[in-house]
Design an enzyme around this catalytic site. Structure first.
Site, short mmCIF file in Angstrom:
data_model
loop_
_atom_site.label_atom_id
_atom_site.label_comp_id
_atom_site.label_asym_id
_atom_site.label_seq_id
_atom_site.Cartn_x
_atom_site.Cartn_y
_atom_site.Cartn_z
N ARG A 1 33.43 30.50 45.31
CA ARG A 1 33.62 32.15 45.54
C ARG A 1 32.12 32.29 45.91
O ARG A 1 31.90 33.47 46.77
CB ARG A 1 34.04 32.85 44.44
CG ARG A 1 35.37 32.34 44.02
CD ARG A 1 35.72 33.13 42.56
NE ARG A 1 35.06 32.62 41.56
CZ ARG A 1 34.92 32.96 40.16
NH1 ARG A 1 35.81 34.21 39.92
NH2 ARG A 1 34.14 32.76 39.27
N HIS B 1 28.67 29.04 34.04
CA HIS B 1 29.95 29.14 33.82
C HIS B 1 30.48 28.49 32.85
O HIS B 1 30.15 27.05 32.43
CB HIS B 1 30.73 29.03 35.30
CG HIS B 1 31.91 29.41 35.26
ND1 HIS B 1 33.27 29.07 34.81
CD2 HIS B 1 32.25 30.82 35.93
CE1 HIS B 1 34.28 29.84 35.00
NE2 HIS B 1 33.78 30.80 35.51
N SER C 1 39.06 38.39 31.00
CA SER C 1 39.84 39.50 31.46
C SER C 1 41.22 38.75 31.51
O SER C 1 42.37 39.43 31.11
CB SER C 1 39.43 39.81 33.00
OG SER C 1 38.98 38.86 33.62
N HIS D 1 30.76 38.74 31.63
CA HIS D 1 31.81 38.37 32.24
C HIS D 1 31.50 39.13 33.72
O HIS D 1 30.58 38.92 34.26
CB HIS D 1 33.31 38.71 31.75
CG HIS D 1 34.32 38.47 32.07
ND1 HIS D 1 34.40 37.46 33.37
CD2 HIS D 1 35.78 38.86 32.15
CE1 HIS D 1 35.68 37.34 33.81
NE2 HIS D 1 36.53 38.08 32.81
N ASP E 1 29.13 36.05 40.61
CA ASP E 1 28.55 37.25 40.54
C ASP E 1 26.99 37.35 41.16
O ASP E 1 26.58 38.25 41.22
CB ASP E 1 28.51 37.76 39.05
CG ASP E 1 29.80 37.91 38.65
OD1 ASP E 1 30.75 38.69 39.19
OD2 ASP E 1 30.33 37.32 37.34
#
Ligand code: CMX
Length: 441
Positions: free
Chosen positions: A327, A318, A241, A271, A373
């Protein structure tokens, strides 16, 4: 009189420009990396070929925004009264200037956003024209794209704008767009999942508070939104992105074209779409288990079945990180505090315990640990946003903040059109032959 964000940013731009100019002028030919065949074929993994000062991703430590860890960012940004999470508008200030704003400076940015939040009527008509079974990311991207006619940059460029001033209308476009994204997202949500019942925004609230208000979800969903938008905002420049946003903007396409494009990249399952995939996968497991909590062995079996059928385990792995994503950890800590008994959280937490070992045994993934995610959808689900197709739109609002900051700085530092060079397979074979056996020349 306190400086506005725009004035503070301009001061930083003037300070920074000589550093870029010196590097280019005096050290332009210094070699900083080499390129291997596997990088050329393998999606440019790890190739040092992009620049940004907004964030840096360390494989072991995770992301830092302007040099600060996420914990430091959350600790040091001003927060609304009675809230655990800081103002998203303060994060935008930090990303642009490198400095934590005080209350008054954040207040100015909140006012700026509030002034610009009204979405043109035709955007709602564009959204309404979509069939109701469309994916929300397609609608989100198109809604953003439709506003390209609003671009101040385009108007000023046509009128003859100096290159050194490109950043200024880009800044205006960015603020105009960012202020509208929560409104657009909430409208899409209500159209698709609530029969069009719309809750109008409250101009007196900050971005996170207003989003929770438009979604009609009580506390602490305002903090959930702040946390979500902040941790998703930037992950340096090489992810799909961020790279797409930068690439498209490098041809001087305006913010609307660039952010719409980056949203399309975010919508892929490798993603940003992985957050919806995690929930879809967990739901499958729950259905198979008749909503009972699986034992560790049963959960391990589900993971192996997925891997053995050739699919990836969403939310794990990742391209850069080699440790658990901070995160992820922040969201897990939030969940442990606010929703420890939630059945989906318990499922997700069991995954955290079983998947890394299995991925290590499986032996393919370079990073077996969870990424952002793996946890974000679990929190959304708990607060009633169970339509998991929508989760990547929330990621997109956050990511737009980081990409807008990057594009403004790209323009301020006059970064040129991006144009790497490609080769053919025959050329690569020839280069390999020469490298392996130089006598063949
Ligand atoms: N499950 C199963 N296999 C995995 C895996 C996972 N979670 N993660 C990596 N692998 C596999 C890859 O598919 C690849 O297999 P092949 O050699 O057969 O092609 C191999 O392990 C090596 O991959 P890698 O170098 O470790 O990872 P990549 O840089 O190629 O890909 C990523 C990174 C994120 C796409 C990958 O880990 C993945 O597919 N994860 C699941 C999807 C996901 O969670 N994406 C979200 C990432 C965060 C975000 O951008 O939002």
């Amino acid at each position: 009189m306190k400086k506005t964000l725009k004035q503070s940013l301009y001061k930083e731009i003037l300070k920074h420009r000589p550093r870029t100019q010196k590097l280019l002028k005096e050290y332009g030919d210094v070699v900083i990396d080499k390129v291997t065949v596997s990088q050329v074929i393998g999606g440019m993994r790890g190739l040092k070929s992009l620049i940004t000062d907004i964030s840096y991703l360390d494989p072991e430590e995770g992301i830092r925004y302007r040099g600060y860890t996420l914990n430091e960012v959350i600790e040091n940004l001003p927060k609304p009264k009675d809230s655990e999470m800081p103002y998203v508008e303060g994060l935008f200030y930090l990303l642009l200037t490198g400095r934590f704003p005080n209350e008054q400076e954040v207040g100015q940015v909140i006012d700026e956003f509030s002034k610009r939040r009204i979405v043109p009527r035709y955007v709602y008509e564009v959204i309404d024209s979509f069939p109701s079974n469309s994916h929300p990311m397609a609608i989100f991207s198109t809604a953003i794209l439709s506003m390209n006619r609003e671009s101040l940059f385009n108007r000023q460029y046509r009128a003859g704008l100096s290159k050194m001033d490109y950043w200024e209308p880009t800044y205006e476009d960015a603020l105009n767009l960012l202020a509208k994204l929560p409104e657009i997202a909430a409208y899409i949500y209500n159209k698709l999942y609530r029969k069009g019942d719309r809750i109008h925004s409250n101009p007196n609230l900050d971005m996170g508070g207003n989003f929770a208000h438009m979604m009609n979800i009580g506390k602490p969903y305002d903090d959930v939104s702040r946390l979500h938008f902040i941790i998703h905002s930037d992950h340096e420049s090489g992810n799909v992105s961020a790279h797409t946003g930068h690439l498209v903007a490098s041809s001087l396409s305006d913010i609307y074209l660039s952010i719409s494009a980056m949203i399309n990249g975010l919508a892929g399952p490798l993603h940003g779409l992985a957050n919806q995939e995690v929930l879809r996968w967990l739901q499958e497991v729950m259905n198979k288990m008749d909503n009972k909590m699986p034992s560790r062995d049963e959960m391990s079996q589900f993971v192996w079945d997925t891997l053995n059928s050739g699919q990836v385990i969403p939310g794990f792995g990742h391209a850069v990180l080699r440790k658990t994503d901070p995160r992820y950890m922040l969201q897990r800590e939030f969940s442990l505090k606010h929703l420890p008994e939630d059945p989906i959280f318990k499922y997700a937490d069991m995954l955290f315990k079983v998947v890394p070992d299995i991925l290590m045994k499986h032996g393919k993934a370079k990073n077996p640990w969870p990424n952002v995610d793996a946890q974000s959808g679990v929190i959304q689900w708990h607060y009633g946003v169970t339509e998991y197709d929508f989760y990547t739109v929330l990621f997109g609002i956050g990511r737009a903040i980081g990409i807008c900051a990057n594009v403004i700085w790209d323009r301020a530092l006059a970064y040129p059109l991006e144009r790497p060079k490609s080769v053919t397979t025959s050329m690569l074979e020839e280069m390999v032959k020469l490298a392996v056996n130089p006598e063949t020349v």
